[in-house]
Design an enzyme around this catalytic site. Structure first.
Site, mmCIF file in Angstrom:
data_model
loop_
_atom_site.group_PDB
_atom_site.id
_atom_site.type_symbol
_atom_site.label_atom_id
_atom_site.label_comp_id
_atom_site.label_asym_id
_atom_site.label_seq_id
_atom_site.Cartn_x
_atom_site.Cartn_y
_atom_site.Cartn_z
ATOM 1 N N ARG A 162 -6.549 -0.663 2.475
ATOM 2 C CA ARG A 162 -7.177 -1.827 3.125
ATOM 3 C C ARG A 162 -8.688 -1.672 3.076
ATOM 4 N NH1 ARG A 162 -2.185 -1.711 5.551
ATOM 5 N NH2 ARG A 162 -1.069 -3.626 4.996
ATOM 6 N N ASP A 191 -1.653 -0.869 -1.625
ATOM 7 C CA ASP A 191 -1.206 -1.973 -0.772
ATOM 8 C C ASP A 191 -1.633 -3.284 -1.420
ATOM 9 O OD1 ASP A 191 -0.361 -3.501 1.622
ATOM 10 O OD2 ASP A 191 -0.245 -1.502 2.514
ATOM 11 N N HIS A 261 4.192 -4.990 -0.419
ATOM 12 C CA HIS A 261 2.809 -4.500 -0.332
ATOM 13 C C HIS A 261 2.300 -4.125 -1.725
ATOM 14 C CE1 HIS A 261 2.467 -4.540 4.037
ATOM 15 N NE2 HIS A 261 3.696 -4.078 4.101
ATOM 16 N N ASP A 324 8.616 -0.696 3.524
ATOM 17 C CA ASP A 324 8.472 -1.516 4.732
ATOM 18 C C ASP A 324 8.192 -2.971 4.387
ATOM 19 O OD1 ASP A 324 6.000 -0.646 3.651
ATOM 20 O OD2 ASP A 324 4.967 -1.225 5.493
ATOM 21 N N GLU A 325 8.529 -3.828 5.336
ATOM 22 C CA GLU A 325 8.069 -5.217 5.368
ATOM 23 C C GLU A 325 8.202 -5.907 4.015
ATOM 24 O OE1 GLU A 325 4.754 -4.935 8.880
ATOM 25 O OE2 GLU A 325 4.056 -4.429 6.867
ATOM 26 N N PHE A 423 -2.760 4.546 15.521
ATOM 27 C CA PHE A 423 -4.122 4.778 15.999
ATOM 28 C C PHE A 423 -5.068 3.648 15.585
ATOM 29 C CE2 PHE A 423 -3.734 9.733 16.435
ATOM 30 C CZ PHE A 423 -2.761 9.540 17.406
ATOM 31 N N TRP A 473 -4.066 2.721 10.146
ATOM 32 C CA TRP A 473 -4.194 1.573 9.240
ATOM 33 C C TRP A 473 -5.620 1.064 9.351
ATOM 34 C CZ3 TRP A 473 -0.058 1.229 6.258
ATOM 35 C CH2 TRP A 473 1.161 1.711 6.737
ATOM 36 N N GLU A 475 -7.212 -2.017 8.311
ATOM 37 C CA GLU A 475 -7.652 -3.410 8.135
ATOM 38 C C GLU A 475 -9.036 -3.626 8.749
ATOM 39 O OE1 GLU A 475 -4.556 -2.580 8.916
ATOM 40 O OE2 GLU A 475 -3.100 -4.092 8.249
HETATM 41 C C1 ACM Z 1 4.127 -0.345 8.719
HETATM 42 O O1 ACM Z 1 3.432 -0.322 9.745
HETATM 43 N N1 ACM Z 1 4.262 -1.464 8.015
HETATM 44 C C2 ACM Z 1 4.836 0.833 8.263
#
Ligand code: ACM
Ligand code: ZN
Length: 768
Positions: A162, A191, A261, A324-325, A423, A473, A475
């Site tokens: 990100r 990602d 992703h 994921d997702e 976090f 993460w 972002e």
């Molecule tokens: C995640 O937070 N998408 C693993």
């Protein structure tokens, strides 16, 4: 004479000076060692600039790091003591170490070089509590420390997709991990918003995929900043980072997040997507509907090539394959995906769709490639939505449920439940003083409270829990300094969860032990959050006494001072010693002063008492659980919030109304009732849609409607503000009121959060 081992002499130019400050060494570090048995009274070991570090060849790196961490010499000492590093401890735990302190020798002995390294870190941190003696030496009492970690897997994740973090920043992150005894670096390299690892067989991944043209403003816009974000790690740089990590006994786990992703990869190779694109390296946050097309044979070759190259590049035993997702909407429409589903005879069955099984096919394929290279795959807990291979390790981020299900199915699991281990969440409710964050609230105390082994796990279930990990993460995290702020000191709490035996854990004790660790942070120049050393203030209404009771706490040695007139507390202000009952309007400010008189950050609260205050408040439907705090009594506790809605002063309602009945302490003549909301369009916080007020006349049991209002929709471009509504009526003697305020059911299309239900925040109901 000062020197390291003979072999180090050649590497480190002649003499290695070793430090000298003195006294007060404290082995109760973070993480807390398993046992500490000191025997003060014997002649102590004296650390001076004459101290010699002696280490075998195989421990030269540990010896050099120890040397760099010891305090700088200021004065020669009388005795040339020896710090001896060894790695021949016999212990069932390969990461166990001892520190044996005798008058002339301090021996750190590990069951492995990694274990010796942890002993070195403990000595480093213990020395941070030392205060200089007059002659500049540090006395270390004789005795023995014995320590080993609870879990073998102690991880930190870092999202460099990100936002890109250069090599030096990654190394700094590894240093922070090493300081905290963490040993697995989960490197989120790919990602939608950027591909950061050089893959020689697919050069466009970095030629195209490592640059995005700009970034959406805030969480959801409107608008983009137009500032390109780019960067990737060459394979040479990756090898350098892996070696740097290895010297700190950290294993690097690369993540190639698949099959979702993947938009940066699709921008590079559009033929790998179901629609064929064109795609851009994504400039938004969230979950892109465009994912890899597993109906395409070329996609599967791509996965084989990428995973194979990554497996060759990273020597560790694991590869993270994401999982994921993954939206499956494109697959539902894609002829190639549907053909693959038919060819593989995948069916909608037992509540699992054919498309979910198609993702299972991709997961199995990726695990097979990893296995072919002698690696074991780790996946986010969504890999359990279809058949994950038995050897796949499940990383539980949907709370602990992924871990629970993984263990139930016999998988090894790593616990990283989002509410404890993310976090990127806020670590304090102080809205105006905190950097922009993804949301949520995850303070140090909350991280500390994580127990990775669930209470109903059997011993064999527990043996499947490899350990735990926290995730950063990025972002909204663009710089190393911001990353440090987000992880420190939460990483310290994680380290104790991962390392220290549960029966030795104690949050208040941990808080005290953080102070010397923060001295290490200072010496390393880290930017870190200080909330844990600030005064904590809690308010509880006491309806009987018609008072608000204030309770404060701070670290031992700190003095708490408060004022009730809105002035800044000073060391001369009223000292807080016991809970204080507040009975009249006031502005309350509290601060804690360190033993040196240094102030922390003052709190500020406003108490405004009206006939409703300290009444009995009942609400029909509860607030949204994230914003429920202490519930209904807060609406009549006399405390008003600022516009920052996570502070705990505001209750957040969504979909169902605020329907509150307040029975007053005694009937009162009223002519108006007031409530307030927070408006913040970018976060879906909207004013009430309407409000209706009822009253129960004194001596009656029949409610009457007193007033009703509807409110216009918010201006979608409105600034963050508080909206106040006063419902007025003919003066009446009332014993209770009932306020029904409806939130906006669905925000209109022109709103930044159009299509979503609004959140309605209310802090207080007051009356005149
Ligand atoms: C995640 O937070 N998408 C693993
Ligand atoms: Zn497809």
């Amino acid at each position: 004479m000062k020197y390291l081992s003979h072999l180090l002499l050649s590497a480190l130019s002649a003499f290695i000076p070793v430090g000298s400050t003195a006294g007060g060494i404290d082995f109760r570090t973070v993480p807390l060692p398993h046992s500490i048995a000191l025997t003060p009274g014997d002649r102590p070991f004296s650390l001076t600039c004459n101290t010699i570090i002696s280490a075998a060849d195989s421990l030269s790196s540990e010896a050099a790091m120890l040397e760099s961490w010891l305090p700088i010499a200021t004065a020669p000492g009388a005795r040339p003591g020896v710090i001896s590093l060894r790695a021949d401890l016999y212990d069932a735990n390969p990461e166990a170490y001892t520190i044996e302190i005798a008058p002339d020798t301090l021996t750190i002995n590990g069951a492995s070089a990694a274990a010796t390294f942890y002993g070195v870190q403990t000595l480093r941190k213990a020395l941070a509590a030392a205060t200089p003696a007059v002659d500049g030496s540090i006395d270390i009492p004789t005795g023995r420390i014995y320590d080993y970690p609870r879990f073998g897997y102690r991880g930190m994740h870092f999202d460099v997709a990100r936002h890109f973090f250069p090599v030096d920043s990654v190394k700094s992150y590894l240093d922070m991990m090493a300081l905290h005894g963490l040993n697995r670096f989960h490197w989120h390299l790919t990602d939608d918003q950027g591909w950061r690892v050089e893959i020689k067989s697919r050069p466009r991944l970095t030629e195209v995929g490592s640059r995005r043209e700009g970034t959406i403003i805030g969480r959801t816009g409107p608008g983009y900043d137009g500032i390109p974000v780019e960067g990737y790690y060459s394979q040479q740089e990756i090898a350098d980072i892996i070696a740097y990590a290895a010297r700190r006994h950290i294993t690097v786990i690369p993540e190639i997040d698949l099959p979702s992703h993947m938009q940066a990869a699709l921008a590079s190779y559009p033929e790998l997507g179901c629609t064929g694109g064109p795609y851009e390296v994504w400039q938004r946050w969230g979950i892109s509907p465009d994912v890899l097309c597993p109906g395409n044979d070329e996609t599967m070759r791509f996965l084989d090539d990428v995973i194979s190259e990554v497996a060759t590049l990273f020597p560790g035993p694991n590869i993270h394959i994401g999982g994921d997702e993954c939206p499956r909407t494109r697959w539902e429409e894609c002829p190639k995906c549907q053909k693959r589903i038919r060819d593989l005879r995948l069916e909608d069955r037992d509540g699992v769709t054919a498309e979910a099984r198609l993702q299972g096919y991709v997961t199995e394929y990726a695990c097979d490639v990893a296995r072919r290279h002698g690696k074991r795959a780790i996946g986010w807990d969504e890999i359990l939505e279809s058949n994950a291979p038995d050897d796949a390790v499940v990383m539980s981020w949907h709370s602990v449920t992924g871990g629970l299900e993984g263990v139930r199915r016999g998988h090894q699991v790593i616990m990283t439940p989002s509410q404890y281990c993310y976090f990127d969440y806020f670590q304090s409710p102080d809205g105006p003083d905190e950097p922009f964050a993804v949301g949520g609230l995850n303070g140090v105390d909350h991280v500390y409270s994580l127990e990775p082994v669930l209470p109903d796990f059997s011993d064999s279930d527990a043996s499947l829990v490899l350990g735990c990990q926290a995730n950063l993460w990025t972002e909204y995290v663009r710089t190393l300094s911001h990353a440090q702020y987000n992880v420190l000191p939460r990483m310290a709490a994680l380290s104790e969860v991962a390392w220290t035996a549960p029966e030795l854990k104690d949050y208040e004790d941990f808080r005290r032990r953080l102070l010397p660790l923060m001295a290490v942070y200072d010496s390393c120049g880290y930017n870190y959050a200080r909330h844990v050393v600030e005064v904590a203030v809690d308010f509880e209404p006491d309806a009987q006494a018609e008072a608000l009771v204030m309770t404060c706490s701070a670290l031992p040695g700190y003095s708490i001072r408060y004022t009730l007139d809105g002035s800044e507390p000073t060391p001369a202000s009223t000292a807080y010693t016991v809970p204080v009952s507040l009975r009249s309007d006031c502005v309350i400010k509290v601060n804690a002063f360190s033993p040196e008189g240094r102030p922390g950050r003052a709190t500020c609260d406003t108490l405004a008492i009206t006939p409703l205050t300290f009444g009995i408040c009942e609400i029909v439907s509860q607030p949204y659980y994230v914003y429920a705090f202490k519930g209904a009594p807060q609406l009549v506790d006399g405390l008003h919030g600022t516009k920052y809605f996570r502070t705990g002063r505001w209750l957040g309602f969504s979909k169902s109304p605020l329907d509150a009945t307040v029975t007053m302490r005694r009937p009162a003549q009223l002519s108006s009732v007031t409530f307030r909301t927070v408006v913040k369009p970018v976060d879906a916080l909207a004013d009430a849609a309407s409000a209706t007020l009822y009253g129960l006349p004194a001596g009656s049991d029949t409610w009457i409607e007193l007033a009703s209002e509807t409110y216009p929709p918010d201006d979608p471009a409105a600034d963050h503000h508080i909206s106040t509504h006063t419902l007025s009526f003919e003066p009446r003697e009332l014993s209770a009121i009932r306020l029904v305020a409806e939130p906006v059911a669905m925000l209109p299309p022109e709103h930044p959060q159009g299509g979503w239900p609004a959140l309605m925040f209310v802090d207080e109901i007051s009356a005149r």
